[in-house]
Design a protein around this motif. Structure first.
Motif, PDB file in Angstrom:
ATOM      1  N   HIS A  59      15.878 -22.418   1.259  1.00  0.00           N
ATOM      2  CA  HIS A  59      15.495 -23.062  -0.320  1.00  0.00           C
ATOM      3  C   HIS A  59      15.700 -21.889  -1.287  1.00  0.00           C
ATOM      4  O   HIS A  59      16.082 -21.934  -2.413  1.00  0.00           O
ATOM      5  N   LEU A  60      14.811 -20.592  -0.891  1.00  0.00           N
ATOM      6  CA  LEU A  60      15.334 -19.623  -1.780  1.00  0.00           C
ATOM      7  C   LEU A  60      16.513 -19.040  -2.364  1.00  0.00           C
ATOM      8  O   LEU A  60      16.981 -18.980  -3.448  1.00  0.00           O
ATOM      9  N   LYS A  64      17.737 -19.627  -6.367  1.00  0.00           N
ATOM     10  CA  LYS A  64      17.757 -18.350  -7.031  1.00  0.00           C
ATOM     11  C   LYS A  64      19.015 -18.416  -8.375  1.00  0.00           C
ATOM     12  O   LYS A  64      19.096 -17.726  -9.038  1.00  0.00           O
ATOM     13  N   LYS A  65      19.870 -19.701  -7.747  1.00  0.00           N
ATOM     14  CA  LYS A  65      20.962 -19.909  -8.805  1.00  0.00           C
ATOM     15  C   LYS A  65      20.488 -20.247 -10.252  1.00  0.00           C
ATOM     16  O   LYS A  65      20.795 -20.210 -11.272  1.00  0.00           O
ATOM     17  N   ALA A  73      13.554 -17.883 -15.992  1.00  0.00           N
ATOM     18  CA  ALA A  73      12.694 -18.595 -15.050  1.00  0.00           C
ATOM     19  C   ALA A  73      12.174 -17.760 -14.002  1.00  0.00           C
ATOM     20  O   ALA A  73      12.751 -16.640 -13.314  1.00  0.00           O
ATOM     21  N   LEU A  74      10.944 -18.320 -13.455  1.00  0.00           N
ATOM     22  CA  LEU A  74      10.281 -17.389 -12.355  1.00  0.00           C
ATOM     23  C   LEU A  74      10.187 -18.323 -10.949  1.00  0.00           C
ATOM     24  O   LEU A  74      10.199 -19.479 -11.093  1.00  0.00           O
ATOM     25  N   ILE A  75      10.369 -17.570  -9.841  1.00  0.00           N
ATOM     26  CA  ILE A  75      10.456 -18.093  -8.835  1.00  0.00           C
ATOM     27  C   ILE A  75       9.182 -17.412  -7.889  1.00  0.00           C
ATOM     28  O   ILE A  75       8.983 -16.237  -7.678  1.00  0.00           O
ATOM     29  N   GLY A  76       8.287 -18.350  -7.440  1.00  0.00           N
ATOM     30  CA  GLY A  76       7.104 -17.816  -6.407  1.00  0.00           C
ATOM     31  C   GLY A  76       7.034 -18.465  -5.310  1.00  0.00           C
ATOM     32  O   GLY A  76       7.639 -19.599  -4.862  1.00  0.00           O
ATOM     33  N   VAL A  95      14.493 -12.019  -4.969  1.00  0.00           N
ATOM     34  CA  VAL A  95      14.525 -12.868  -6.082  1.00  0.00           C
ATOM     35  C   VAL A  95      13.251 -13.558  -6.468  1.00  0.00           C
ATOM     36  O   VAL A  95      12.977 -14.106  -7.352  1.00  0.00           O
ATOM     37  N   VAL A  96      12.215 -13.190  -5.275  1.00  0.00           N
ATOM     38  CA  VAL A  96      10.702 -13.651  -5.761  1.00  0.00           C
ATOM     39  C   VAL A  96      10.080 -12.779  -6.785  1.00  0.00           C
ATOM     40  O   VAL A  96       9.918 -11.758  -6.477  1.00  0.00           O
ATOM     41  N   ASP A  97       9.716 -13.568  -7.930  1.00  0.00           N
ATOM     42  CA  ASP A  97       8.892 -12.784  -8.778  1.00  0.00           C
ATOM     43  C   ASP A  97       7.419 -13.044  -8.764  1.00  0.00           C
ATOM     44  O   ASP A  97       6.644 -12.260  -9.084  1.00  0.00           O
ATOM     45  N   LEU A  98       6.921 -13.918  -8.125  1.00  0.00           N
ATOM     46  CA  LEU A  98       5.400 -13.716  -7.791  1.00  0.00           C
ATOM     47  C   LEU A  98       4.864 -14.496  -6.217  1.00  0.00           C
ATOM     48  O   LEU A  98       6.049 -15.325  -5.812  1.00  0.00           O
TER      49      LEU A  98
END
Ligand code: 5AD
Ligand code: SF4
Length: 436
Positions: A59-60, A64-65, A73-76, A95-98
């Motif tokens: 899924h990540l 990330k697209k 946009a943030l991905i956690g 790609v993970v921001d938080l």
């Protein structure tokens, strides 16, 4: 600003996501219809077996697209995989921001601000923080208007040798009785009619605060407006006669229990450190049947635990034949790093696990067929939870899904219905009367 949450795993995780949505709403976020239109994507992860781990990574890869179209946009990532892997996951997935775990959910607003300021915001604690209880006070945002999950305890003090939960969720912490009742009262005021108490080991609720679980059952059922009460997951070891009696005494408690067996062989149960033998499990089932008329059972089974022989596996099938579970959730044993079973000798080959799994499913299919037939033409009480295309869906007290034709205005009603067509996993009914 819009958010999108993808949830994996158990009901505890689903309830955590409902809490995250509550926090996000208080920050002014709104739900997005799809991940593509979100400003914040959160993956609430599970790590109980290897498969859910892999799903998170795939899924990540897809999510990330979003950064190509929307660089802000943030991905956690949160939940059990985040807790188990910590920094390593952040390293593996740039790609993970938080990232945070179930211990830090209440810090979400701070973590988002840090990530927006361009930092990687990672908060994974080893131990639950002192102020963890704050989380109970956040209003949740829920999908189901009429049936609500209420988390009543976190963590687990059992040490099943295959399981990562004590590592990902920590020690057992019971939520206080008043805090639970407060949430139940609010839910009922908002239209909820069925309350589903949740905990990894819910029957152990209260042990750490000097209260018995049955007290919780009585008190929750007493809240005016509570029509139905369920709880998950019970541990056979903590399933006392007092709990069984309470279940029989309290009209609101539904006639169903999920009671994980895991394996039928005493030797394997010993290696799993489950704290009971097959006969004791069967005695608990018998006791529940005596106190709670018409009770149905569901269970979890692990197939192919290290050293499991053909004879051991036959013991599992024997329990299935004797108890006749309405639902069996079966899993191939999946070695989890940092658990005692991971390094046990005698790991079972994949093809043996698959072959045993197929046999288990075959047996269960025939049992379910018989059970389904036994519902035919019976009268059932349903709580109608959803409506789509002229059909209402609801569950029986024994936890079977059923549908019936009717008006949307029946949503949220408890009705009596006659079963007209009963199949393995679905039932059609005809409305007899609206009860409440
Ligand atoms: N391998 C396979 N199944 C597992 N479960 C827990 N840990 C493992 C594992 N390592 C199953 C158990 C539990 C359910 C939630 O997941 O059956 O009850
Ligand atoms: Fe999965 Fe267990 Fe975490 Fe639930 S608590 S999400 S089942 S690892």
């Amino acid at each position: 600003m819009k958010y999108y949450i993808k949830t994996f795993g158990c009901q505890m995780n689903f309830n955590d996501s409902e809490r995250l949505r509550g926090i996000l709403r208080s920050m002014g976020y709104e739900p997005a219809q799809s991940w593509e239109e979100a400003d914040l994507i959160l993956l609430n992860t599970c790590t109980i077996r290897e498969k859910p781990d892999q799903k998170v990574y795939s899924h990540l890869g897809e999510y990330k697209k979003i950064k190509e179209k929307k660089p802000t946009a943030l991905i956690g990532v949160c939940g059990c995989l985040a807790q188990r892997m910590g920094e390593e996951l952040a390293h593996k997935a740039p790609v993970v921001d938080l990232m945070f775990s179930s211990y830090n959910m209440h810090q979400l607003p701070e973590l988002i601000s840090q990530a927006q300021a361009g930092y990687r915001a990672i908060a994974i604690l080893e131990e639950p923080p002192e102020d963890e209880d704050k989380l109970w006070d956040f209003p949740t945002v829920r999908d189901n208007q009429f049936c609500a999950y209420v988390t009543v305890m976190k963590g687990c003090d059992k040490n099943c040798t295959y399981c990562v939960v004590p590592k990902t969720r920590g020690r057992q912490r019971s939520r206080g009785l008043e805090s639970i009742l407060e949430e139940v009262r609010e839910l009922v005021q908002g239209g909820v009619r069925e309350v589903h108490l949740l905990g990894q080991n819910v029957t152990a609720w209260g042990q750490d605060i000097g209260l018995p679980f049955e007290e919780l059952l009585y008190r929750v059922a007493e809240v005016p407006g509570v029509e139905r009460v369920r709880f998950t997951t019970g541990h056979p070891k903590d399933m006392t006669e007092r709990i069984a009696r309470a279940m029989g005494d309290i009209p609101q408690i539904c006639e169903h229990i999920h009671l994980p067996l895991q394996a039928g062989s005493d030797r394997i149960l010993g290696l799993m450190d489950r704290g009971y033998v097959k006969e004791e499990y069967l005695e608990k089932v018998q006791m529940l049947r005596e106190y709670v008329k018409g009770i149905t059972f569901s269970t979890d089974i692990i197939v192919g635990f290290p050293t499991e022989t053909e004879e051991d596996f036959e013991e599992t099938l024997d329990v299935l034949r004797r108890v006749r579970f309405e639902q069996v959730f079966s899993f191939k044993y999946s070695p989890r790093p940092d658990t005692p079973a991971y390094s046990m000798e005698g790991q079972v080959k994949e093809e043996v696990k698959s072959e045993r799994m197929t046999r288990l499913l075959e047996l269960q299919k025939s049992i379910i067929g018989d059970i389904a037939r036994s519902y035919q033409n019976t009268e059932q009480e349903l709580l109608l939870e959803s409506y789509e295309g002229g059909k209402l869906m609801g569950r029986t007290r024994t936890n079977r899904w059923a549908s019936l034709r009717g008006e949307e205005s029946l949503l949220g009603k408890v009705v009596r219905a006659k079963v007209t067509d009963s199949r393995a996993f679905s039932m059609e009914c005809e409305l007899l009367e609206v009860v409440r």
